[in-house]
Design a protein around this motif. Structure first.
Motif, PDB file in Angstrom:
ATOM      1  N   ILE A  31      56.477  34.895 -23.323  1.00 15.77           N
ATOM      2  CA  ILE A  31      57.460  34.111 -23.537  1.00 15.77           C
ATOM      3  C   ILE A  31      57.735  33.291 -22.516  1.00 15.77           C
ATOM      4  O   ILE A  31      57.764  33.659 -21.608  1.00 15.77           O
ATOM      5  CB  ILE A  31      58.759  34.812 -23.869  1.00 15.77           C
ATOM      6  N   MET A  39      67.239  32.506 -24.216  1.00 17.31           N
ATOM      7  CA  MET A  39      67.777  33.680 -25.098  1.00 17.31           C
ATOM      8  C   MET A  39      68.706  34.642 -24.513  1.00 17.31           C
ATOM      9  O   MET A  39      69.590  35.048 -25.110  1.00 17.31           O
ATOM     10  CB  MET A  39      66.505  34.705 -25.318  1.00 17.31           C
ATOM     11  N   SER A  73      60.932  35.219 -39.273  1.00 14.71           N
ATOM     12  CA  SER A  73      60.659  36.437 -37.965  1.00 14.71           C
ATOM     13  C   SER A  73      58.996  36.526 -37.863  1.00 14.71           C
ATOM     14  O   SER A  73      58.736  37.447 -37.906  1.00 14.71           O
ATOM     15  CB  SER A  73      61.212  37.567 -38.578  1.00 14.71           C
ATOM     16  N   GLY A 218      55.039  32.650 -31.823  1.00 17.54           N
ATOM     17  CA  GLY A 218      54.946  33.426 -30.617  1.00 17.54           C
ATOM     18  C   GLY A 218      53.405  33.656 -30.125  1.00 17.54           C
ATOM     19  O   GLY A 218      53.116  34.403 -29.210  1.00 17.54           O
ATOM     20  N   PRO A 224      59.544  33.371 -28.967  1.00 20.26           N
ATOM     21  CA  PRO A 224      59.653  35.044 -29.210  1.00 20.26           C
ATOM     22  C   PRO A 224      58.412  35.541 -30.170  1.00 20.26           C
ATOM     23  O   PRO A 224      58.258  34.670 -31.089  1.00 20.26           O
ATOM     24  CB  PRO A 224      61.018  35.081 -29.795  1.00 20.26           C
ATOM     25  N   THR A 226      58.479  37.439 -32.543  1.00 23.04           N
ATOM     26  CA  THR A 226      59.097  37.373 -34.130  1.00 23.04           C
ATOM     27  C   THR A 226      59.734  36.218 -34.509  1.00 23.04           C
ATOM     28  O   THR A 226      60.912  36.136 -35.009  1.00 23.04           O
ATOM     29  CB  THR A 226      60.436  38.676 -33.824  1.00 23.04           C
ATOM     30  N   THR A 227      59.107  35.181 -34.099  1.00 22.79           N
ATOM     31  CA  THR A 227      59.579  34.044 -34.888  1.00 22.79           C
ATOM     32  C   THR A 227      58.235  33.238 -35.199  1.00 22.79           C
ATOM     33  O   THR A 227      57.100  33.547 -34.900  1.00 22.79           O
ATOM     34  CB  THR A 227      60.275  32.794 -33.712  1.00 22.79           C
ATOM     35  N   VAL A 280      66.067  36.642 -38.588  1.00 18.82           N
ATOM     36  CA  VAL A 280      65.960  36.098 -37.093  1.00 18.82           C
ATOM     37  C   VAL A 280      67.263  35.919 -36.322  1.00 18.82           C
ATOM     38  O   VAL A 280      68.155  35.658 -36.746  1.00 18.82           O
ATOM     39  CB  VAL A 280      65.280  34.711 -37.123  1.00 18.82           C
ATOM     40  N   GLU A 283      69.408  34.897 -30.646  1.00 21.28           N
ATOM     41  CA  GLU A 283      68.552  34.862 -29.344  1.00 21.28           C
ATOM     42  C   GLU A 283      67.207  34.326 -29.671  1.00 21.28           C
ATOM     43  O   GLU A 283      66.576  33.528 -29.069  1.00 21.28           O
ATOM     44  CB  GLU A 283      68.367  36.118 -28.643  1.00 21.28           C
ATOM     45  N   GLU A 284      66.417  34.754 -30.662  1.00 17.83           N
ATOM     46  CA  GLU A 284      65.010  34.441 -31.255  1.00 17.83           C
ATOM     47  C   GLU A 284      65.268  32.956 -31.646  1.00 17.83           C
ATOM     48  O   GLU A 284      64.419  31.989 -31.251  1.00 17.83           O
ATOM     49  CB  GLU A 284      64.558  35.105 -32.430  1.00 17.83           C
ATOM     50  N   LEU A 288      63.256  29.810 -29.761  1.00 16.25           N
ATOM     51  CA  LEU A 288      62.149  29.139 -30.367  1.00 16.25           C
ATOM     52  C   LEU A 288      62.203  27.911 -30.141  1.00 16.25           C
ATOM     53  O   LEU A 288      61.445  26.997 -29.690  1.00 16.25           O
ATOM     54  CB  LEU A 288      61.934  29.572 -31.676  1.00 16.25           C
TER      55      LEU A 288
END
Length: 403
Positions: A31, A39, A73, A218, A224, A226-227, A280, A283-284, A288
């Motif tokens: 990241i 984040m 996500s 990601g 992140p 998970t985005t 999501v 923070e993510e 992003l």
């Protein structure tokens, strides 16, 4: 290589030196520092997630040229949301029943050569995939694997979309697929998860007429892991959002962002939709946004030179090893970055490629290289997630194992 203790060693989990690229199974990419900072700050306060989605969507729309944008996500999550949007539209009843599609059109037509494990994400929403064409390209007959007429012939009243996996070798051309689909009034969903850089690809598929395009947040964007990004027509992004956001609220106080929904046009508050497990966090979302902004400012020419120099370190470290040869593979086909292909002759080297790659993964730290070509006696080294010191270390460990 510097012997720094990572949080993974502190947890008793082996660290990985990543010479394989942006692979989800070993954590994607690193990241960006700008995203990590954003984040951390996001974790200190609250915001309504729908408001954050609006802000992210504005940026996605700006950089892709799409009417609207949304964050899920991961790229696979966005594919599920895209399929759900194509199936349900604005019908709250259908949304509530997914993935049950009994009595509802649910077919996604795809060229057979575009099928892969990731299209399970379509099926998770309740879609049924109808694949067409064959493998004539690989047989060398001169004919195409899938002809546009085959797609047209497969589209029926049960068709909700045409699916397209984007690679530089994908056929038929996307523009031809769009023409066929739009002639039959169905949208095109493009899986372009790993197709940036180049930066221009963020807008290329929308410009080609795709109705929904999916990117990973990601990988090279380095947000992140998970985005994922969903860019496309407003009607589909609206449906995706309706099936994703937390709608567990009394209708009397439900005030969804007007940028996403027209409350008066809906029959009521949607139930928790198929997208709820794909949520999501704040923070993510903030990460992003920060990563995408930084990606847009990145000097790709400078980054390409950095990758090439890092591979030179690897190739120099592997020079003159009996049974080991290297060649530089340019980026743009399967991977966006250039790679070094390492061929291992087991009769001259101390090990074969399978044994070597397997043993590297058991070391401390573990070393992961690209393993797609093991059946041909080779593997790849990808520079995207390596430092210069790590590149030298990977070469050193390969040399140790092969001599």
């Amino acid at each position: 290589m510097e012997d720094e203790t990572t949080v993974y060693e502190e947890l008793g989990v082996p660290r990985v030196v990543n010479a394989a690229g942006t692979k989800t199974r070993i954590g994607g990419s690193l990241i960006r520092p700008e995203a990590v900072e954003a984040m951390s700050r996001a974790a200190e306060a609250f915001a309504r997630l729908s408001d954050l989605q609006v802000r992210a969507g504005e940026l996605i729309s700006e950089v892709t040229g799409a009417e609207a944008g949304y964050v899920g996500s991961g790229a696979a999550a966005c594919m599920t949301l895209a399929a759900a949007a194509a199936i349900a539209g604005d019908d709250l009843g259908t949304m509530a029943r997914l993935p049950d599609t009994d009595g509802v059109p649910n077919e996604i037509v795809m060229p057979r050569t575009h099928r892969n494990g990731y299209d399970h994400a379509f099926r998770a929403a309740g879609a049924e995939i109808v694949d067409v064409g064959n493998n004539d390209n690989y047989l060398g007959t001169g004919s195409n694997s899938t002809e546009p007429w085959e797609l047209a012939d497969a589209i029926t009243d049960d068709t909700v979309a045409v699916g397209y996996m984007q690679k530089v070798f994908s056929t038929p051309p996307l523009e031809d697929v769009v023409d066929v689909a739009h002639e039959h009034d169905v949208p095109v969903i493009v899986d372009a998860a790993a197709e940036v850089p180049p930066r221009e690809n963020l807008s290329a598929f929308v410009e080609a007429g795709a109705d929904m395009v999916v990117f990973s947040g990601g990988k090279a964007i380095r947000g992140p892991q998970t985005t994922g990004i969903l860019a496309g027509k407003r009607e589909y992004v609206r449906s995706a959002a309706l099936q994703h956001l937390d709608m567990h609220v009394a209708e009397s106080v439900w005030e969804p962002p007007t940028e996403l929904f027209d409350k008066d046009a809906l029959d009521g508050v949607p139930r928790q939709g198929i997208g709820r497990p794909l949520k999501v966090g704040k923070e993510e979302l903030v990460g992003l946004i920060a990563a995408l902004e930084a990606f847009l400012e990145e000097d790709q020419t400078e980054l390409d030179a950095e990758w090439e120099a890092r591979l030179a370190i690897v190739e120099e470290g592997l020079a003159d090893i009996p049974g080991v040869t290297t060649r530089r593979e340019p980026g743009g086909k399967l991977m966006v970055a250039p790679e070094t292909y390492v061929d291992v002759d087991p009769e001259a080297a101390a090990v074969d490629a399978v044994e070597l790659v397997g043993s590297l993964r058991t070391e401390t730290p573990r070393i992961f290289v690209g393993s797609d070509d093991l059946s041909d006696g080779g593997f790849t080294v990808n520079p995207m997630c390596l430092t210069d010191d790590e590149a030298a270390y990977v070469a050193e460990r390969i040399r140790e194992a092969t001599t």
